[in-house]
Design a protein around this motif. Structure first.
Motif, PDB file in Angstrom:
ATOM      1  N   UNK A  44       0.814  -1.208   0.000  1.00 32.89           N
ATOM      2  CA  UNK A  44       0.000   0.000   0.000  1.00 32.89           C
ATOM      3  C   UNK A  44       0.854   1.267   0.000  1.00 32.89           C
ATOM      4  N   UNK A  45       1.491   1.516  -1.135  1.00 31.76           N
ATOM      5  CA  UNK A  45       2.271   2.744  -1.298  1.00 31.76           C
ATOM      6  C   UNK A  45       1.474   3.784  -2.074  1.00 31.76           C
ATOM      7  N   UNK A  46       0.161   3.681  -2.009  1.00 25.87           N
ATOM      8  CA  UNK A  46      -0.709   4.599  -2.736  1.00 25.87           C
ATOM      9  C   UNK A  46      -1.793   3.836  -3.459  1.00 25.87           C
ATOM     10  N   UNK A  47      -2.843   4.548  -3.839  1.00 27.89           N
ATOM     11  CA  UNK A  47      -3.978   3.902  -4.485  1.00 27.89           C
ATOM     12  C   UNK A  47      -3.588   3.272  -5.823  1.00 27.89           C
ATOM     13  N   UNK A  48      -2.712   3.944  -6.578  1.00 24.82           N
ATOM     14  CA  UNK A  48      -2.331   3.418  -7.889  1.00 24.82           C
ATOM     15  C   UNK A  48      -1.657   2.063  -7.801  1.00 24.82           C
ATOM     16  N   UNK A  49      -0.700   1.920  -6.875  1.00 26.37           N
ATOM     17  CA  UNK A  49       0.000   0.647  -6.723  1.00 26.37           C
ATOM     18  C   UNK A  49      -0.939  -0.424  -6.185  1.00 26.37           C
ATOM     19  N   UNK A  50      -1.830  -0.036  -5.273  1.00 27.93           N
ATOM     20  CA  UNK A  50      -2.804  -0.987  -4.742  1.00 27.93           C
ATOM     21  C   UNK A  50      -3.684  -1.530  -5.867  1.00 27.93           C
ATOM     22  N   UNK A  51      -4.153  -0.638  -6.728  1.00 30.06           N
ATOM     23  CA  UNK A  51      -5.012  -1.052  -7.846  1.00 30.06           C
ATOM     24  C   UNK A  51      -4.236  -1.933  -8.823  1.00 30.06           C
ATOM     25  N   UNK A  52      -2.941  -1.652  -9.016  1.00 32.86           N
ATOM     26  CA  UNK A  52      -2.111  -2.497  -9.880  1.00 32.86           C
ATOM     27  C   UNK A  52      -2.040  -3.919  -9.336  1.00 32.86           C
ATOM     28  N   UNK A  53      -1.785  -4.043  -8.026  1.00 33.97           N
ATOM     29  CA  UNK A  53      -1.677  -5.365  -7.434  1.00 33.97           C
ATOM     30  C   UNK A  53      -2.996  -6.097  -7.376  1.00 33.97           C
ATOM     31  N   UNK A  54      -3.999  -5.444  -6.744  1.00 32.46           N
ATOM     32  CA  UNK A  54      -5.298  -6.093  -6.542  1.00 32.46           C
ATOM     33  C   UNK A  54      -6.071  -6.243  -7.850  1.00 32.46           C
ATOM     34  N   UNK A  55      -5.919  -5.256  -8.746  1.00 31.60           N
ATOM     35  CA  UNK A  55      -6.716  -5.278  -9.959  1.00 31.60           C
ATOM     36  C   UNK A  55      -6.065  -5.984 -11.121  1.00 31.60           C
ATOM     37  N   UNK A  56      -4.843  -5.582 -11.471  1.00 24.58           N
ATOM     38  CA  UNK A  56      -4.215  -6.093 -12.693  1.00 24.58           C
ATOM     39  C   UNK A  56      -3.511  -7.431 -12.466  1.00 24.58           C
ATOM     40  N   UNK A  57      -2.594  -7.490 -11.505  1.00 24.30           N
ATOM     41  CA  UNK A  57      -1.794  -8.708 -11.332  1.00 24.30           C
ATOM     42  C   UNK A  57      -2.638  -9.896 -10.862  1.00 24.30           C
ATOM     43  N   UNK A  58      -3.498  -9.669  -9.883  1.00 22.55           N
ATOM     44  CA  UNK A  58      -4.337 -10.779  -9.419  1.00 22.55           C
ATOM     45  C   UNK A  58      -5.336 -11.170 -10.506  1.00 22.55           C
ATOM     46  N   UNK A  59      -5.838 -10.192 -11.266  1.00 26.57           N
ATOM     47  CA  UNK A  59      -6.727 -10.525 -12.377  1.00 26.57           C
ATOM     48  C   UNK A  59      -6.054 -11.435 -13.386  1.00 26.57           C
ATOM     49  N   UNK A  60      -4.800 -11.128 -13.756  1.00 21.38           N
ATOM     50  CA  UNK A  60      -4.049 -11.983 -14.671  1.00 21.38           C
ATOM     51  C   UNK A  60      -3.769 -13.347 -14.036  1.00 21.38           C
ATOM     52  N   UNK A  61      -3.454 -13.329 -12.734  1.00 22.91           N
ATOM     53  CA  UNK A  61      -3.197 -14.583 -12.040  1.00 22.91           C
ATOM     54  C   UNK A  61      -4.407 -15.500 -12.025  1.00 22.91           C
TER      55      UNK A  61
END
Length: 400
Positions: A94-111
């Motif tokens: 949680x280094x900001x909303x953008x990084x959180x959205x990258x992890x929770x939204x993009x990477x986990x979605x691809x996973x």
């Protein structure tokens, strides 16, 4: 038992992969309030991240399906597990909303696109006889549903013991456990029943897009996605708003996963005996009734438990029936890809359910409108699935 020889290990490993992948995902709703409160975000930020996760999952699923159909499920699952684990770890930073959205939204979605049912079902369907496919999918989905039951109290316990950041780190390590399981799923050439199925993926796409039933099945699956993600993400907050203890919400979501073990198994079993689209219509109609009753009856812990138990019967029982219909009509050579396209419609619904739930709440201060949309979509899906037939492409062209 000879029909299952060569498929047993793949069935077990595929089911355990679903158990981890779907189980971890099912508990994300538990993180909505603590993360939003600690970071000073509205619920819309977390909801958008989960909605994006579902959109990325769905949009990437046809492509991971193409790769799995061509190279086998093992490398796709390994890559998906690494992305899943990376996304969970980034959520904890949680280094900001953008990084959180990258992890929770993009990477986990691809996973998720590499570790869930389109890839797993495609691999298993090639290893069992056609008459056993529906049951095999039902068994696999039932074990995956147990993960949704088991992982909720585990996730809650981790949050209480290590706070939400520590819990996400532990879950990140658990996601890596899917890597060794991938080695139990061997690659088998797709059995081709007739020349209609022995086509390139481009021709398979054209064949599917020409069929009305392919579109009806996809549109109906949109409703499923909306409902399951809206409920999984927003039900804990909805019950908290009504003064219900958070432990009750965890139990309700666990009940959904527990009862869905029976629901998914029975769907797979009955799907081998009855018309699958007809069963889908009845499932969507039953969901509408259960949701409406939940809203009309005064909210209490008892009514919430009843909702969880009843909703669990119909939670992911749509998945083996939907994928089984795809296999029956189009064969299994390109099943991961075609199932991935149908699943993309499901994930468009998931995006709408996850994001609209938070957005409408922030806008109106209530979840009432989102619940109403969930009921209406269920009724539409019941109507859309009823006329679908399971005739293969060869049968359709012979009768045309």
């Amino acid at each position: 038992m000879h029909k299952w020889q060569g498929a047993g290990v793949a069935l077990i490993c595929g089911a355990l992969i679903l158990l981890v992948s779907l189980g971890v995902r099912h508990g994300f709703g538990l993180f909505l309030q603590p993360i939003s409160m600690d970071q000073g975000w509205g619920r819309g930020t977390f909801a958008f991240a989960i909605a994006l996760q579902n959109l990325v999952w769905g949009a990437s699923q046809p492509f991971t399906g193409i790769l799995a159909d061509r190279y086998g499920a093992k490398p796709i699952i390994i890559g998906g597990a690494v992305l899943y684990a990376s996304g969970l770890w980034i959520m904890s930073v949680v280094a900001g909303q953008g990084l959180f959205i990258l992890g929770a939204g993009v990477l986990i979605g691809l996973g998720l696109s590499g570790t869930t049912f389109p890839v797993i079902f495609g691999a298993i369907s090639r290893l069992v006889q056609p008459a056993q496919r529906s049951l095999a999918m039902g068994i696999t989905m039932a074990v995956g549903s147990f993960g949704q039951f088991a992982m909720l109290p585990i996730s809650l316990g981790l949050i209480m013991e290590f706070d939400w950041q520590g819990a996400l780190i532990v879950l990140s390590g658990l996601a890596l456990a899917m890597i060794p399981l991938a080695f139990g799923i061997r690659f088998a050439p797709a059995p081709v029943a007739n020349a209609q199925e022995d086509v390139s993926f481009g021709q398979a796409l054209r064949d599917a897009f020409r069929e009305r039933d392919f579109w009806l099945l996809s549109l109906g699956f949109f409703a499923c996605g909306f409902q399951v993600v809206f409920i999984a993400v927003h039900l804990p907050a909805y019950l908290a708003d009504k003064g219900i203890d958070s432990g009750v919400a965890t139990t309700v979501l666990a009940l959904i996963g527990l009862v869905n073990i029976a629901g998914a198994y029975l769907a797979g079993l009955w799907g081998g005996r009855l018309r699958k689209p007809m069963l889908l219509s009845w499932i969507y109609l039953a969901r509408a009734v259960v949701i409406a009753a939940f809203l009309l009856i005064p909210i209490s812990a008892a009514s919430a438990y009843g909702f969880g138990a009843l909703m669990g019967l119909f939670w992911l029982s749509t998945v083996p029936l939907t994928n089984g219909t795809v296999a029956a009509v189009f064969g299994v050579k390109h099943m991961s890809m075609l199932g991935g396209i149908v699943f993309f419609a499901h994930q468009l619904g998931s995006f709408a359910g996850g994001w609209l739930g938070g957005w409408l709440y922030d806008l109106t201060g209530s979840y009432d409108l989102a619940w109403s949309i969930a009921i209406a979509l269920s009724l539409v899906a019941a109507v859309l699935n009823w006329p679908i037939t399971e005739r293969s492409l060869a049968q359709r062209r012979t009768s045309a």
